[in-house]
Scaffold this motif. Structure first.
Motif, PDB file in Angstrom:
ATOM      1  N   GLY A  55      48.682  42.368  47.957  1.00  0.00           N
ATOM      2  CA  GLY A  55      48.157  43.544  48.631  1.00  0.00           C
ATOM      3  C   GLY A  55      47.775  44.647  47.672  1.00  0.00           C
ATOM      4  O   GLY A  55      46.991  45.539  48.016  1.00  0.00           O
ATOM      5  N   ASP A  56      48.309  44.595  46.431  1.00  0.00           N
ATOM      6  CA  ASP A  56      47.905  45.578  45.428  1.00  0.00           C
ATOM      7  C   ASP A  56      46.448  45.360  45.045  1.00  0.00           C
ATOM      8  O   ASP A  56      45.992  44.215  44.907  1.00  0.00           O
ATOM      9  N   LYS A  57      45.740  46.447  44.860  1.00  0.00           N
ATOM     10  CA  LYS A  57      44.369  46.382  44.367  1.00  0.00           C
ATOM     11  C   LYS A  57      44.345  46.959  42.965  1.00  0.00           C
ATOM     12  O   LYS A  57      44.714  48.120  42.758  1.00  0.00           O
ATOM     13  N   VAL A  58      43.918  46.154  42.007  1.00  0.00           N
ATOM     14  CA  VAL A  58      43.989  46.539  40.603  1.00  0.00           C
ATOM     15  C   VAL A  58      42.593  46.611  40.000  1.00  0.00           C
ATOM     16  O   VAL A  58      41.647  45.972  40.473  1.00  0.00           O
ATOM     17  N   LEU A  59      42.475  47.398  38.943  1.00  0.00           N
ATOM     18  CA  LEU A  59      41.195  47.568  38.266  1.00  0.00           C
ATOM     19  C   LEU A  59      40.819  46.292  37.530  1.00  0.00           C
ATOM     20  O   LEU A  59      41.629  45.705  36.800  1.00  0.00           O
ATOM     21  N   ALA A  60      39.561  45.870  37.714  1.00  0.00           N
ATOM     22  CA  ALA A  60      39.058  44.651  37.091  1.00  0.00           C
ATOM     23  C   ALA A  60      37.553  44.816  36.910  1.00  0.00           C
ATOM     24  O   ALA A  60      37.013  45.921  37.042  1.00  0.00           O
ATOM     25  N   ALA A  61      36.867  43.741  36.594  1.00  0.00           N
ATOM     26  CA  ALA A  61      35.413  43.771  36.454  1.00  0.00           C
ATOM     27  C   ALA A  61      34.828  42.576  37.184  1.00  0.00           C
ATOM     28  O   ALA A  61      35.403  41.485  37.202  1.00  0.00           O
ATOM     29  N   ASP A  62      33.653  42.787  37.807  1.00  0.00           N
ATOM     30  CA  ASP A  62      32.985  41.676  38.483  1.00  0.00           C
ATOM     31  C   ASP A  62      32.155  40.892  37.474  1.00  0.00           C
ATOM     32  O   ASP A  62      32.161  41.186  36.266  1.00  0.00           O
ATOM     33  N   GLN A  63      31.408  39.891  37.953  1.00  0.00           N
ATOM     34  CA  GLN A  63      30.655  39.021  37.050  1.00  0.00           C
ATOM     35  C   GLN A  63      29.584  39.765  36.280  1.00  0.00           C
ATOM     36  O   GLN A  63      29.171  39.346  35.196  1.00  0.00           O
ATOM     37  N   THR A 114      43.760  37.582  39.985  1.00  0.00           N
ATOM     38  CA  THR A 114      43.069  38.489  40.899  1.00  0.00           C
ATOM     39  C   THR A 114      41.880  37.782  41.533  1.00  0.00           C
ATOM     40  O   THR A 114      41.460  36.714  41.072  1.00  0.00           O
ATOM     41  N   ALA A 115      41.338  38.387  42.565  1.00  0.00           N
ATOM     42  CA  ALA A 115      40.193  37.791  43.254  1.00  0.00           C
ATOM     43  C   ALA A 115      38.981  37.693  42.340  1.00  0.00           C
ATOM     44  O   ALA A 115      38.150  36.790  42.491  1.00  0.00           O
ATOM     45  N   GLN A 116      38.846  38.606  41.383  1.00  0.00           N
ATOM     46  CA  GLN A 116      37.721  38.585  40.458  1.00  0.00           C
ATOM     47  C   GLN A 116      37.967  37.677  39.255  1.00  0.00           C
ATOM     48  O   GLN A 116      37.043  37.346  38.518  1.00  0.00           O
ATOM     49  N   GLY A 117      39.217  37.293  39.038  1.00  0.00           N
ATOM     50  CA  GLY A 117      39.536  36.472  37.868  1.00  0.00           C
ATOM     51  C   GLY A 117      39.624  37.277  36.584  1.00  0.00           C
ATOM     52  O   GLY A 117      39.748  36.713  35.495  1.00  0.00           O
ATOM     53  N   THR A 118      39.531  38.608  36.698  1.00  0.00           N
ATOM     54  CA  THR A 118      39.662  39.497  35.548  1.00  0.00           C
ATOM     55  C   THR A 118      40.665  40.588  35.887  1.00  0.00           C
ATOM     56  O   THR A 118      40.990  40.801  37.054  1.00  0.00           O
ATOM     57  N   VAL A 119      41.127  41.289  34.869  1.00  0.00           N
ATOM     58  CA  VAL A 119      42.060  42.388  35.105  1.00  0.00           C
ATOM     59  C   VAL A 119      42.046  43.311  33.887  1.00  0.00           C
ATOM     60  O   VAL A 119      41.934  42.846  32.743  1.00  0.00           O
ATOM     61  N   VAL A 120      42.101  44.606  34.137  1.00  0.00           N
ATOM     62  CA  VAL A 120      42.217  45.571  33.047  1.00  0.00           C
ATOM     63  C   VAL A 120      43.700  45.803  32.805  1.00  0.00           C
ATOM     64  O   VAL A 120      44.405  46.338  33.664  1.00  0.00           O
ATOM     65  N   VAL A 121      44.170  45.387  31.649  1.00  0.00           N
ATOM     66  CA  VAL A 121      45.584  45.509  31.276  1.00  0.00           C
ATOM     67  C   VAL A 121      45.702  46.450  30.088  1.00  0.00           C
ATOM     68  O   VAL A 121      45.039  46.241  29.063  1.00  0.00           O
ATOM     69  N   ASP A 122      46.521  47.475  30.237  1.00  0.00           N
ATOM     70  CA  ASP A 122      46.684  48.467  29.169  1.00  0.00           C
ATOM     71  C   ASP A 122      45.333  48.976  28.685  1.00  0.00           C
ATOM     72  O   ASP A 122      45.092  49.118  27.482  1.00  0.00           O
ATOM     73  N   GLN A 123      44.423  49.199  29.658  1.00  0.00           N
ATOM     74  CA  GLN A 123      43.102  49.784  29.435  1.00  0.00           C
ATOM     75  C   GLN A 123      42.078  48.816  28.832  1.00  0.00           C
ATOM     76  O   GLN A 123      40.946  49.204  28.555  1.00  0.00           O
ATOM     77  N   VAL A 124      42.450  47.555  28.622  1.00  0.00           N
ATOM     78  CA  VAL A 124      41.553  46.577  28.009  1.00  0.00           C
ATOM     79  C   VAL A 124      41.263  45.461  29.008  1.00  0.00           C
ATOM     80  O   VAL A 124      42.169  44.960  29.674  1.00  0.00           O
TER      81      VAL A 124
END
Length: 408
Positions: A221-229, A327-337
């Motif tokens: 249920g958490d929504k986290v910062l990531a990037a799309d394709q 994540t649903a996008q398959g990416t995640v921003v971890v520690d700003q990277v």
């Protein structure tokens, strides 16, 4: 029917490629070998598993020769175990140099040898080769292979020694010669290596409200910062942990940028690398392959965009706890990277495709307002575990090479 069979074949190969890298490390069902009821010696010229050495079902592909002057030389570690005799005929100490995985398996085998034959030690006749004495693309050139005997050189023991090597966890064992047994292991960035694709639990992600949260505390249920394709920043659903090992101690790579960001992840985790300092387009490489001077993608909260930032230095740290969020996008921003959620195979898109059923199940469950796909315990999630088992069975039974070619 033929077309469908080919589709299934390609699908299984793809799944096996990706599933070998889904977890943090050995985990549940990864790298464990059941002890046989009876210690059956290997026959002369027999090898286990019954596939070619450099296939995915065994020790995996050749990754390039390591020399004393190469960047990768730091991947080798000396083995000073006094319970092992090193022939060292070159008098350079080269036979003592090997990857950490090879060292771990060799030390385990040394104990088994002493237990099996009191007073007898394990003997290494050949380890890392820097002189070109082996055939082209030999794993000896990477410190991933050893040739072994017993200290008493009793050839009647070699069949049993081969079996002990299998039980010690070597990824490929070959009763190659009347004079020695050949053993090899997977590369450190493979699934069976001790460092797979995870972050320490203390790493943080950014939530929709701008706050941060430790990776280990993520919940469905958490929504986290990531990037799309397309590389655009989005807030995406955290689905599950591909693997979680709260008490496991692992070695992580710390990649530090010139602007002070630090991302900590295991060697086989995929990280997005920008081609230059002005180009936001990126590709993925293993964390262990990142070099100072390359550019990672860093989240700039003021610009609300990803910016290429140069890597300043790279070092290792040991942490307790490792987590692989999906994540649903398959990416995640971890520690700003920006990082991929995947590991072990250098193809983010292929890995993302293999996890499509999990994303679909998550989407369906969200329609019914269910909080999670299924209860999750520590270790590798059941879905990538099934992929791993399916892929391993297929490779072992069909002798598939990394490019999908038969070894026959």
């Amino acid at each position: 029917m033929l077309l469908w069979s080919r589709i299934v074949l390609v699908g299984v190969i793809c799944l096996s490629l990706v599933s070998s890298g889904m977890g943090c490390g050995p985990g549940r069902g990864y790298g464990r070998r059941r002890h046989p009821k009876k210690l059956t010696p290997l026959a002369y010229k027999q090898f286990i598993p019954n596939v070619a050495e450099k296939t995915l079902g065994a020790s995996g592909r050749y990754e390039g020769k390591i020399t004393r002057n190469s960047e990768r030389f730091k991947e080798l570690t000396p083995n000073y175990n006094t319970d092992i005799i090193f022939k060292d005929e070159e008098n350079t100490g080269a036979d003592r140099l090997m990857t950490q995985r090879c060292k771990d398996k060799l030390n385990s085998l040394a104990i088994s040898v002493m237990n099996q034959w009191p007073g007898v030690k394990l003997r290494v006749t050949e380890g890392w080769d820097e002189d070109g004495h082996h055939f082209e693309e030999s794993l000896h050139y990477e410190g991933r292979a050893v040739d072994i005997t017993t200290s008493d050189r009793d050839k009647s023991k070699y069949g049993t020694l081969s079996r002990l090597a299998v039980e010690a966890g070597f990824d490929w064992v070959y009763y190659e010669s009347k004079a020695h047994i050949h053993c090899s292991v997977k590369a450190e960035n493979s699934v069976a290596a001790k460092s797979g694709g995870c972050f320490p639990g203390s790493s943080t992600v950014t939530l929709r409200d701008g706050s941060t949260k430790a990776v280990k505390d993520l919940q469905s249920g958490d929504k986290v910062l990531a990037a799309d394709q397309a590389g655009n920043l989005v807030y995406t659903d955290f689905i599950m942990f591909i693997d979680q090992e709260p008490t496991a101690s692992r070695v992580f790579f710390v990649i530090e940028t010139h602007t002070g960001e630090k991302i900590t992840l295991t060697a086989a985790h995929l990280l997005f690398i920008s081609q230059n300092s002005t180009d936001a387009r990126s590709s993925t490489i293993f964390a262990s392959q990142v070099r100072p001077g390359q550019n990672v993608l860093v989240y700039d909260p003021e610009l609300r965009a990803l910016e290429p930032v140069t890597v300043k230095r790279i070092y290792t740290q040991e942490h307790v706890g490792s987590f692989a969020p999906l994540t649903a996008q398959g990416t995640v921003v971890v520690d700003q990277v920006l990082a991929s959620c995947y590991a072990a195979i250098e193809d983010h898109n292929l890995a993302h495709w293999a996890l499509a059923p999990v994303r679909l199940a998550h989407w369906v469950s969200s329609l019914f307002h269910q909080s999670q796909i299924s209860a999750q315990t520590d270790g590798v999630h059941w879905y990538p575990n099934i992929l791993y088992r399916l892929g391993t069975w297929f490779l072992d039974s069909h002798s598939i090479h990394p490019l999908g070619m038969s070894s026959s």
